[in-house]
Design a protein around this motif. Structure first.
Motif, PDB file in Angstrom:
ATOM      1  N   CYS A   1      -1.064   1.967   8.234  1.00  0.00           N
ATOM      2  CA  CYS A   1      -0.744   2.641   6.969  1.00  0.00           C
ATOM      3  C   CYS A   1      -0.658   4.146   7.136  1.00  0.00           C
ATOM      4  O   CYS A   1       0.268   4.786   6.621  1.00  0.00           O
ATOM      5  CB  CYS A   1      -1.796   2.300   5.905  1.00  0.00           C
ATOM      6  SG  CYS A   1      -1.706   0.613   5.271  1.00  0.00           S
TER       7      CYS A   1
ATOM      8  N   ARG B   1     -11.355  -1.386  -2.066  1.00  0.00           N
ATOM      9  CA  ARG B   1     -10.579  -0.138  -2.125  1.00  0.00           C
ATOM     10  C   ARG B   1     -11.384   1.019  -1.525  1.00  0.00           C
ATOM     11  O   ARG B   1     -10.843   1.836  -0.770  1.00  0.00           O
ATOM     12  CB  ARG B   1     -10.214   0.189  -3.578  1.00  0.00           C
ATOM     13  CG  ARG B   1      -9.402   1.486  -3.694  1.00  0.00           C
ATOM     14  CD  ARG B   1      -9.052   1.837  -5.133  1.00  0.00           C
ATOM     15  NE  ARG B   1      -8.280   3.060  -5.173  1.00  0.00           N
ATOM     16  CZ  ARG B   1      -8.808   4.275  -5.153  1.00  0.00           C
ATOM     17  NH1 ARG B   1     -10.135   4.413  -5.099  1.00  0.00           N
ATOM     18  NH2 ARG B   1      -8.042   5.348  -5.193  1.00  0.00           N
TER      19      ARG B   1
ATOM     20  N   ASN C   1       2.607   1.533  -3.348  1.00  0.00           N
ATOM     21  CA  ASN C   1       1.625   1.887  -4.375  1.00  0.00           C
ATOM     22  C   ASN C   1       1.164   3.331  -4.246  1.00  0.00           C
ATOM     23  O   ASN C   1       0.521   3.865  -5.140  1.00  0.00           O
ATOM     24  CB  ASN C   1       0.419   0.947  -4.281  1.00  0.00           C
ATOM     25  CG  ASN C   1      -0.535   1.087  -5.437  1.00  0.00           C
ATOM     26  OD1 ASN C   1      -0.153   0.940  -6.588  1.00  0.00           O
ATOM     27  ND2 ASN C   1      -1.793   1.387  -5.141  1.00  0.00           N
TER      28      ASN C   1
ATOM     29  N   THR D   1       0.837  -1.210   0.000  1.00  0.00           N
ATOM     30  CA  THR D   1       0.000   0.000   0.000  1.00  0.00           C
ATOM     31  C   THR D   1       0.865   1.250   0.000  1.00  0.00           C
ATOM     32  O   THR D   1       0.594   2.214  -0.728  1.00  0.00           O
ATOM     33  CB  THR D   1      -0.936  -0.003   1.223  1.00  0.00           C
ATOM     34  OG1 THR D   1      -1.749  -1.177   1.187  1.00  0.00           O
ATOM     35  CG2 THR D   1      -1.827   1.230   1.237  1.00  0.00           C
TER      36      THR D   1
ATOM     37  N   TYR E   1      -4.409   3.086  -1.688  1.00  0.00           N
ATOM     38  CA  TYR E   1      -5.085   1.821  -1.394  1.00  0.00           C
ATOM     39  C   TYR E   1      -5.552   1.130  -2.663  1.00  0.00           C
ATOM     40  O   TYR E   1      -5.785   1.762  -3.694  1.00  0.00           O
ATOM     41  CB  TYR E   1      -6.269   2.076  -0.463  1.00  0.00           C
ATOM     42  CG  TYR E   1      -5.857   2.511   0.917  1.00  0.00           C
ATOM     43  CD1 TYR E   1      -5.511   1.584   1.893  1.00  0.00           C
ATOM     44  CD2 TYR E   1      -5.792   3.869   1.251  1.00  0.00           C
ATOM     45  CE1 TYR E   1      -5.124   1.979   3.168  1.00  0.00           C
ATOM     46  CE2 TYR E   1      -5.398   4.280   2.517  1.00  0.00           C
ATOM     47  CZ  TYR E   1      -5.061   3.340   3.470  1.00  0.00           C
ATOM     48  OH  TYR E   1      -4.663   3.737   4.718  1.00  0.00           O
TER      49      TYR E   1
ATOM     50  N   ARG F   1     -11.356   0.978   2.293  1.00  0.00           N
ATOM     51  CA  ARG F   1     -10.040   1.362   2.801  1.00  0.00           C
ATOM     52  C   ARG F   1      -9.817   2.867   2.674  1.00  0.00           C
ATOM     53  O   ARG F   1      -9.260   3.510   3.573  1.00  0.00           O
ATOM     54  CB  ARG F   1      -8.952   0.588   2.053  1.00  0.00           C
ATOM     55  CG  ARG F   1      -8.881  -0.881   2.447  1.00  0.00           C
ATOM     56  CD  ARG F   1      -7.942  -1.677   1.566  1.00  0.00           C
ATOM     57  NE  ARG F   1      -7.791  -3.041   2.066  1.00  0.00           N
ATOM     58  CZ  ARG F   1      -7.159  -4.013   1.431  1.00  0.00           C
ATOM     59  NH1 ARG F   1      -6.616  -3.789   0.241  1.00  0.00           N
ATOM     60  NH2 ARG F   1      -7.071  -5.223   1.958  1.00  0.00           N
TER      61      ARG F   1
END
Length: 329
Positions: free
Chosen positions: A264, A313, A204, A201, A207, A316
């Motif tokens: 995160c 997604r 990237n 995550t 999310y 999140r």
């Protein structure tokens, strides 16, 4: 009911299979196969398996295109690309790094070369099947493997820089203290999967749904992971911050979905955590839990994303937006 595919099983020697590949009669990487991803260490360990005479899983093939010039049907590897490529690399001495665990093929005594070349591979040929069926068989073979668990197969196949970074993080934090995972989940590597999901995550920069990007990033960063030291430092610091908050054990923040969001976002804002972060987390939790009874609450959306489609997604993203807005800004 569709007709059962009846494969023929043979036991060709490595010498025979190698010559088949050399003559272009066996294609190692059809377009549905992923690229070669085994690490150098994994290749050495596999060759060592053969040198010691131990068995390895069977290789699946099927009929491919017809080579008109040679008047023969080219076979395609459905499952076994990594193994056969490694064998070819060993005989051709095409490793990118020096061998450490095993002797080179060229340095083997004559008797050991004969033994290696005479090693019999279990080949299961499915014959003539259409492309859609070929892809479906490939998917199902690997689906069966991944259901062991996804992470167990990733760990077995890759186990390179990206996964090693995650393992180092686990060795330097006490994930069990947060009570997020059951004991049985630790034995199935759920903790490693969780760390890889967080790392993916962060890499990237946003999310994604389910585990969509995890294997991609594991594979891309398998041999070399330039951000390894930074990621390790970042996550160890993030977990230390969360640990120091002394959040109550029964807090919603120790539900997997919320804990994932918390880790995160703390990692993202690791150098800008407000002094009253604990109080803000407590206030957000109170508002979210109150929304259970008050569906008109502004926090009802978060409450829903805590229990429904938690790995999507959108869920999140929504959880992160609330956490950032209420606690980190």
């Amino acid at each position: 009911m569709t007709q059962q595919i009846k494969p023929s099983v043979t036991n060709p020697s490595i010498a025979v299979v190698y010559k088949t590949i050399e003559r272009g009669e066996l294609t190692l990487q059809p377009d549905f196969q992923r690229k070669f991803v085994w690490t150098h260490e994994h290749q050495e360990q596999f060759i060592e398996t053969i040198l010691k005479g131990f068995p390895f899983p069977e290789v699946y093939t099927c009929d491919g295109e017809i080579n008109v010039a040679k008047m023969l049907t080219v076979k395609s590897v459905i499952d076994g690309q990594q193994r056969l490529t490694t064998i070819k690399n060993y005989i051709d001495n095409e490793f990118k790094e020096p061998l450490k665990l095993i002797p080179s093929y060229d340095s083997l005594p004559e008797a050991r070369k004969k033994s290696f070349l005479g090693y019999q591979i279990v080949m299961r040929d499915l014959g003539e099947i259409d492309e859609d069926t070929t892809r479906e068989i490939f998917r199902r073979i690997n689906l069966t493997k991944f259901k062991l668990d996804n992470i167990e197969i990733q760990n077995a196949i890759y186990d390179g820089e990206f996964i090693q970074a995650a393992k180092f993080v686990l060795d330097n934090i006490e994930l069990s203290k947060f009570g997020v995972f059951r004991e049985s989940e630790f034995t199935r590597m759920a903790d490693l999967h969780f760390i890889l999901l967080v790392m993916a995550t962060i890499e990237n920069q946003g999310y994604f749904a389910q585990d969509k990007m995890v294997e991609t990033l594991v594979a891309q960063n398998n041999d070399k992971y330039p951000a390894k030291d930074h990621m390790i430092s970042l996550l160890i610091k993030a977990f230390a911050i969360i640990s120091d908050l002394n959040i109550p054990n029964d807090s919603m923040w120790f539900r997997k979905s919320n804990f994932f969001t918390l880790v995160c976002e703390v990692a993202k804002y690791v150098d800008n955590i407000p002094d009253d972060f604990f109080d803000k987390l407590a206030a957000l939790e109170e508002n979210v839990m109150d929304a259970k009874k008050n569906t008109d609450s502004d926090y009802a959306k978060y409450y829903s994303c805590m229990y429904q489609a938690t790995h999507s997604r959108s869920a999140r993203v929504i959880r992160s937006e609330y956490l950032v807005e209420d606690c980190l800004k």
